[in-house]
Write a protein that holds these residues in place. Structure first.
Motif, mmCIF file in Angstrom:
data_model
loop_
_atom_site.group_PDB
_atom_site.id
_atom_site.type_symbol
_atom_site.label_atom_id
_atom_site.label_comp_id
_atom_site.label_asym_id
_atom_site.label_seq_id
_atom_site.Cartn_x
_atom_site.Cartn_y
_atom_site.Cartn_z
ATOM 1 N N SER A 432 -23.005 -6.780 27.591
ATOM 2 C CA SER A 432 -24.139 -6.616 28.508
ATOM 3 C C SER A 432 -24.798 -5.272 28.270
ATOM 4 C CB SER A 432 -23.705 -6.732 29.980
ATOM 5 O OG SER A 432 -22.864 -5.655 30.332
ATOM 6 N N ALA A 433 -26.026 -5.150 28.763
ATOM 7 C CA ALA A 433 -26.768 -3.891 28.692
ATOM 8 C C ALA A 433 -27.626 -3.775 29.943
ATOM 9 C CB ALA A 433 -27.627 -3.826 27.442
ATOM 10 N N GLU A 434 -27.818 -2.547 30.392
ATOM 11 C CA GLU A 434 -28.589 -2.297 31.612
ATOM 12 C C GLU A 434 -29.460 -1.068 31.414
ATOM 13 O OE1 GLU A 434 -26.161 -1.229 34.882
ATOM 14 O OE2 GLU A 434 -27.790 -1.268 36.368
ATOM 15 N N GLU A 440 -32.748 5.669 28.966
ATOM 16 C CA GLU A 440 -31.292 5.596 29.032
ATOM 17 C C GLU A 440 -30.842 4.149 29.239
ATOM 18 O OE1 GLU A 440 -29.638 9.676 30.968
ATOM 19 O OE2 GLU A 440 -30.731 8.339 32.307
ATOM 20 N N LEU A 441 -29.846 3.737 28.484
ATOM 21 C CA LEU A 441 -29.257 2.412 28.630
ATOM 22 C C LEU A 441 -27.747 2.556 28.767
ATOM 23 C CD1 LEU A 441 -31.072 0.465 25.742
ATOM 24 C CD2 LEU A 441 -31.711 0.492 28.155
ATOM 25 N N ASP A 442 -27.138 1.714 29.602
ATOM 26 C CA ASP A 442 -25.685 1.578 29.629
ATOM 27 C C ASP A 442 -25.329 0.270 28.944
ATOM 28 O OD1 ASP A 442 -24.967 3.916 30.791
ATOM 29 O OD2 ASP A 442 -24.440 3.088 32.742
ATOM 30 N N VAL A 443 -24.497 0.345 27.902
ATOM 31 C CA VAL A 443 -24.060 -0.866 27.200
ATOM 32 C C VAL A 443 -22.567 -1.037 27.442
ATOM 33 C CG1 VAL A 443 -25.878 -0.711 25.481
ATOM 34 C CG2 VAL A 443 -23.707 0.415 25.039
ATOM 35 N N THR A 444 -22.154 -2.273 27.687
ATOM 36 C CA THR A 444 -20.768 -2.579 28.018
ATOM 37 C C THR A 444 -20.170 -3.476 26.948
ATOM 38 O OG1 THR A 444 -21.258 -2.418 30.380
ATOM 39 C CG2 THR A 444 -19.231 -3.544 29.764
ATOM 40 N N PHE A 445 -18.964 -3.123 26.515
ATOM 41 C CA PHE A 445 -18.263 -3.895 25.494
ATOM 42 C C PHE A 445 -17.171 -4.749 26.125
ATOM 43 C CE2 PHE A 445 -20.474 -0.890 22.937
ATOM 44 C CZ PHE A 445 -20.641 -1.500 21.699
ATOM 45 N N SER A 446 -16.640 -5.654 25.338
ATOM 46 C CA SER A 446 -15.632 -6.593 25.818
ATOM 47 C C SER A 446 -14.293 -5.931 26.087
ATOM 48 C CB SER A 446 -15.444 -7.708 24.781
ATOM 49 O OG SER A 446 -15.100 -7.146 23.505
ATOM 50 N N GLU A 447 -14.106 -4.691 25.602
ATOM 51 C CA GLU A 447 -12.858 -3.974 25.808
ATOM 52 C C GLU A 447 -13.119 -2.488 25.659
ATOM 53 O OE1 GLU A 447 -10.068 -4.566 22.477
ATOM 54 O OE2 GLU A 447 -11.666 -5.730 21.521
ATOM 55 N N GLU A 448 -12.131 -1.682 25.989
ATOM 56 C CA GLU A 448 -12.285 -0.239 25.880
ATOM 57 C C GLU A 448 -12.357 0.183 24.419
ATOM 58 O OE1 GLU A 448 -9.361 1.815 28.185
ATOM 59 O OE2 GLU A 448 -10.507 1.476 30.029
ATOM 60 N N LEU A 449 -13.156 1.222 24.172
ATOM 61 C CA LEU A 449 -13.387 1.682 22.806
ATOM 62 C C LEU A 449 -12.580 2.939 22.527
ATOM 63 C CD1 LEU A 449 -17.286 1.303 22.586
ATOM 64 C CD2 LEU A 449 -15.526 -0.367 21.961
ATOM 65 N N ASP A 450 -12.071 2.989 21.299
ATOM 66 C CA ASP A 450 -11.420 4.207 20.835
ATOM 67 C C ASP A 450 -12.420 5.083 20.095
ATOM 68 O OD1 ASP A 450 -8.948 5.732 20.506
ATOM 69 O OD2 ASP A 450 -9.197 5.312 18.373
ATOM 70 N N SER A 473 -15.097 1.197 28.293
ATOM 71 C CA SER A 473 -15.836 0.086 27.680
ATOM 72 C C SER A 473 -17.347 0.258 27.824
ATOM 73 C CB SER A 473 -15.412 -1.242 28.316
ATOM 74 O OG SER A 473 -15.813 -1.293 29.676
ATOM 75 N N ILE A 474 -17.768 1.292 28.556
ATOM 76 C CA ILE A 474 -19.196 1.522 28.802
ATOM 77 C C ILE A 474 -19.647 2.761 28.040
ATOM 78 C CG2 ILE A 474 -20.948 2.016 30.550
ATOM 79 C CD1 ILE A 474 -19.181 0.574 32.578
ATOM 80 N N VAL A 475 -20.815 2.671 27.389
ATOM 81 C CA VAL A 475 -21.402 3.782 26.647
ATOM 82 C C VAL A 475 -22.826 4.002 27.146
ATOM 83 C CG1 VAL A 475 -22.060 4.670 24.368
ATOM 84 C CG2 VAL A 475 -19.989 3.286 24.622
ATOM 85 N N ARG A 476 -23.165 5.243 27.463
ATOM 86 C CA ARG A 476 -24.523 5.602 27.888
ATOM 87 C C ARG A 476 -25.325 6.024 26.648
ATOM 88 N NH1 ARG A 476 -26.717 7.752 32.578
ATOM 89 N NH2 ARG A 476 -25.563 6.026 33.532
ATOM 90 N N LEU A 477 -26.424 5.319 26.380
ATOM 91 C CA LEU A 477 -27.308 5.640 25.258
ATOM 92 C C LEU A 477 -28.527 6.385 25.766
ATOM 93 C CD1 LEU A 477 -27.328 2.229 23.302
ATOM 94 C CD2 LEU A 477 -25.730 4.141 23.074
#
Length: 990
Positions: A432-434, A440-450, A473-477
């Motif tokens: 998902s993305a918001e 600024e966008l928040d993108v969400t992945f299916s699992e936590e990222l290393d 699992s969420i990254v702010r762009l």
């Protein structure tokens, strides 16, 4: 009466309806039936029957529901269906084998929460597929109405008396039914919804609406309920642990109003407040810093304010007292494996087991071996996520948990779980993305990222990418450029090199597309001012663009004088407000240490934060500030003839309690003893003084004559810590001496003490605070002694008197004088007048005093020269002005060009020094003083004075505008020319 959740056990009745739908009813329905709803139709209106497939035929209405269907409908009405489906606990009833994973999760959730009313049939069984009977249904309806069931003496009814007791409460239609169908369920449901709950006057449907199980709209449509406006209330504030607090409201809440500011405590104990899935419960989470300060039986007052319901009602300010009590041993209720490195442990309450950095997890073992890892806690779900530094082996693993404690120090019973660990070879994927702001966008992945990898948005590298600290699992762009209107059609995010905790990598460019909703609504804004300070809060109707616009604070009581100008920036917005709130600090706005004034807040050039950047119309809001200025203490005191009392004077109405606090006054007598003892430096409270009388702006204090030699001028006092009636404290310590040592009342006639600040205002400064004054004290005359104007009113601020003239005096005071008219028209705060001025200063009625000019010059007229010259514009000023002296010709031209702006009818700015008109003539700018030619721009390099500017060689008969910014031209007293709005003028032509 049992709690609402028990009441809602009525859902059990509804339970049957979980999978059913009421169709369009039989074609032979009579006309009367079309206007009088059947019980099945009412159940449909309430959402009790939802159905599937082709709907419900008469044969289908005759079917009997089972217990599992009833449970699902029950949870759905409570808004807990999704929560139950997502439950990860593994403790369950023993007879769930054969059910799918979702139904097993639902039953495990019911077992974990026996207060919902589903305790099974005994022997750890639920019997999910057994059909329901009419007697069973009436039993749950009676419980829903608040009646207790059981065999003890306090119970309202037993199994043997279900039907007879139901009949006594108005539930009669299913009595002695040997069969039970969906249609019967609808009938019994409507009966119960109409019935009154135990010990009250509300019907069951009203109770369910208040509890949120049925919406007011659906209840109204059913015909069983009439909506009435109810106040928003916080019905409870409770805690059963030492880390979280639950606030329950009687209505669904507007999530935007669930903020830390609206749940305030003296010690700011909360780090976050979150609205839970039912939209009525707010979870307050204690901050890490305050957690160690929370002990058993500690009580805190929580001030709840400005919280709104979704229907728009706002809670009245209320204080809820929360007492922290934890008497329950915590329990570990389940373990779920997310991947070979990550497990999720569910617990009955928050556990004190947060480890942000890798450490040996001595309380958790895998196949008997301790692991190294990190852990975080989700207080909403009561789950602990553990990420091991090294992966578990694939296969069945035994995870044992022991020694884990809650925040009260209670240790959970040791437990272990056999779990299946499955190899994880799938790289993370974006789900998902918001849009947070237009850049600024928040993108969400299916699992936590290393590793968060890299991102492009619409083909452009993201300016930065930052991982969420709480949810990895969420990254702010942050984007290199703002999103445009095209974002309502599609935004394409390309991502690569993201790695999960197992090392699975997104190896090639992968695309994710989404779009944002279009929004053409213009934003609005409102302003409020803090009741205790002069902080101004701006509240916008929607999220705003964070780097555009200005906010000006103007003093409306001082000709809209600008106090401060803010350039809008992201850091101005209140954290957590979603860019809808800005608080302007009183200090930044220059509103601290001021008397109460009227201010204007000008908001210009702001847009909302949508991709359209809808414009906020330029807005002016007027507010009345609070008195924030420190009160003044008069530098003199008076003493009575016997030196028994002293009186202190203040510049405004004061707080009498602080005036009467004699510890705020110290008496001094130099090195001389006061009486027989040296009391110098002691407070009046210490020496035994007492209050004689107190007025709003003065206090008289009794002092024993043996302690003070007041009249010899040696005794003085220090006054401090007194407050005005608005709570402002006097600055520092004020030394106060005997008034008998003071100079006689006089107005100060030195330069600047008598000054004209506007064409109808003259300020006069005195050497004492003024007690009374009359406008007739002065007139204004010219140097020839002729009356120019009288004064109509006068106001006083301590030692400054501001006079308003009957007639405007123009913009220069060169030929004006202040005429001393009547000495008896003024007294100081001690009652002393101006009568002895003549003897001590030589001043007398009839004397004249120069008035300093502090009035800005103005443009008097801009015209086309009344036909005397073609292609020219004449500009006249109200007085002699000049450009500051300089020998730099270029600087003078540049300065004038920045102040005097001339534009042609097409809006083009005319370069008056180098440009040419259509006839090829150079523009010419000449300066005159009266009829005397001063020179052109070059001659003005010497700063010569002028009162007329003539612009020549413009096009004949053309429209021009002339505007003065007010930045370069001054009068002879260094007053800057007042800005002039655009003036339109048409040049003459032959």
């Amino acid at each position: 009466m049992r709690n609402l959740k028990k009441l809602l056990a009525v859902v059990v009745a509804i339970c049957v309806l979980a999978t059913f739908t009421v169709p369009a009813f039989a074609a032979d329905t009579t006309t009367a039936a079309a206007t009088v709803k059947t019980d099945a139709q009412i159940a449909t209106d309430l959402g009790v029957i939802k159905g599937s497939g082709d709907g419900v035929t008469a044969d289908y209405l005759a079917t009997t529901p089972d217990r599992l269907q009833g449970a699902i409908m029950f949870l759905r009405l409570l808004g807990l269906e999704d929560t139950a489906k997502a439950y990860i606990g593994t403790d369950n009833f023993s007879d769930v084998e054969g059910l799918n994973d979702t139904n097993q999760a639902i039953l495990a959730y019911l077992k974990k929460n026996p207060d919902l009313g589903y305790e099974g049939i005994g022997d750890n069984k639920f019997d999910p597929l057994t059909k329901m009977t009419a007697k069973q249904y009436y039993k749950v309806l009676l419980i829903a109405l608040g009646y207790t069931y059981g065999t003890d003496a306090t119970a309202d009814f037993t199994w043997a008396t279900v039907f007879s007791f139901a009949a006594s409460k108005g539930l009669v239609k299913l009595v002695d039914n040997e069969t039970f169908t969906v249609n019967d369920l609808c009938t019994g449901t409507v009966e119960a919804l109409k019935a009154t709950v135990k010990g009250g006057t509300d019907t069951l449907i009203s109770k369910l609406v208040d509890g949120g199980s049925i919406t007011a709209a659906a209840a109204t449509t059913s015909g069983l309920y009439s909506a009435t406006a109810k106040a928003l209330e916080c019905t409870s504030a409770t805690t059963d642990n030492l880390r979280t607090v639950k606030f329950v409201f009687n209505k669904e809440l507007d999530e935007d109003t669930v903020t830390l500011d609206n749940f305030a405590t003296d010690d700011d104990i909360f780090s976050a407040v979150k609205l839970l899935d039912d939209n009525k419960t707010v979870l307050g989470i204690i901050s890490d810093d305050e957690q160690d300060n929370i002990d058993q039986s500690d009580s805190y007052d929580v001030d709840i304010s400005d919280v709104k319901a979704t229907d728009g009602t706002t809670i009245s300010d209320v204080t809820k007292t929360v007492t922290f009590v934890d008497t329950t041993i915590p329990a570990v209720t389940g373990v779920t494996v997310k991947n070979p490195k990550t497990i999720v442990i569910s617990t009955s309450e928050p556990m004190n087991y947060i480890n942000k950095y890798n450490k040996t997890l001595s309380d958790i073992t895998v196949d008997g071996s301790t692991k190294i890892g990190t852990s975080t806690y989700d207080y909403e779900k009561n789950t602990l996520t553990v990420i091991f530094a090294s992966a578990m082996s694939v296969g069945t693993r035994k995870i044992a948990i022991s020694g884990m404690q809650d925040y009260a120090g209670y240790t959970a019973i040791a437990t272990s779980y056999n779990v299946d660990v499955v190899a994880d070879t799938t790289p993370p994927s974006m789900v998902s993305a918001e849009m947070i702001t237009v850049n600024e966008l928040d993108v969400t992945f299916s699992e936590e990222l290393d590793d968060i990898g890299s991102f492009e948005v619409d083909g452009v590298d993201a300016k930065s990418a930052v991982q969420n600290t709480d949810d990895h699992s969420i990254v702010r762009l942050t984007l290199a450029k703002d999103l445009g209107i095209g974002a309502t059609v599609e935004i394409k995010i390309t991502y690569v090199d993201q790695t999960d905790v197992m090392g699975n990598d997104v190896e090639s460019d992968t695309n994710f597309t989404f779009k944002v909703s279009d929004d053409t609504t213009l934003p609005t804004v409102k302003a409020s001012i803090d009741s205790d300070s002069n902080d101004i809060t701006l509240t916008f109707s929607k999220s705003m663009y964070t780097t555009a616009g200005t906010i000006k604070i103007l003093n409306a009581d001082d000709s809209d004088k600008q106090l401060h100008k803010f350039t809008v920036s992201k850091n101005m917005f209140t954290d957590g407000s979603d860019f809808t709130e800005i608080v302007l600090d009183e200090g930044d706005s220059d509103l601290n240490n001021r008397d109460a004034i009227s201010v204007k807040v000008l908001i210009e050039d702001m847009t909302d934060g949508t991709v359209r950047k809808n414009t906020l119309p330029d807005t002016t809001l007027t507010l009345e500030t609070n008195d924030a200025s420190a009160p003044s203490i008069n530098q003199y005191y008076t003493a009575d003839s016997d030196d028994e009392t002293v009186t202190f004077y203040f510049g405004e109405d004061m707080d009498k309690d602080t005036l009467k606090n004699l510890s705020n006054y110290r008496i001094y007598n130099g090195t001389t003893k006061i009486g027989t003892k040296n009391y110098s430096g002691e407070t009046l409270s210490y020496i035994g003084a007492d209050v004689d009388s107190v007025d709003s702006d003065s206090i008289t204090i009794n002092i024993d004559g043996s302690y003070a030699a007041l009249t010899d001028g040696h005794t003085y006092f220090e006054v401090s810590a007194v407050e005005d009636e608005d709570g402002n404290m006097a600055d520092g310590v004020k030394t106060v001496t005997w008034q008998g040592d003071a100079d006689p009342l006089d107005f100060i006639s030195t330069t600047g003490s008598i000054k004209a600040t506007a064409q109808d205002t003259i300020e006069v400064t005195f050497n004492q605070d003024i007690g009374s004054i009359d406008p007739d004290l002065f007139y204004v005359k010219n140097t020839a002694g002729e009356l120019v104007t009288t004064f109509t009113e006068v106001s006083v601020d301590d030692d400054v008197a501001t006079f308003t003239t009957a007639d405007d005096i123009g913009t220069t005071t060169e030929s004006l004088r202040l005429y001393l008219n009547e000495l008896s028209a003024c007294e100081d705060v001690f009652g002393n007048g101006l009568d002895d001025l003549k003897a001590k200063t030589g001043r007398d009625e009839g004397d004249l005093f120069k008035i300093a000019d502090k009035i800005a010059p103005e443009v008097d007229e801009i015209d086309d020269s009344d036909g005397t010259s073609t292609g020219a514009i004449y500009i006249d000023f109200t007085e002699i002005v000049n450009v500051p002296t300089t020998t730099d010709y270029v600087s003078v031209i540049k300065a004038l060009a920045s102040d005097m702006i001339v534009r042609d009818e097409d809006g083009n700015t005319i370069n008056l020094s180098t440009g040419t008109n259509d006839a090829g003539k150079s523009y010419k700018v000449d300066f005159y003083r009266g009829s005397t030619y001063v020179g052109d721009l070059a001659a003005m390099s010497y700063g010569k004075a002028f009162d007329t500017i003539i612009i020549q060689n413009l096009n004949e008969g053309e429209d021009y505008t002339v505007q003065f910014i007010g930045s370069t031209i001054y009068d002879g007293d260094s007053n800057l020319l007042a800005a002039e709005e655009k003036t339109e003028v048409t040049t003459e032509q032959n």
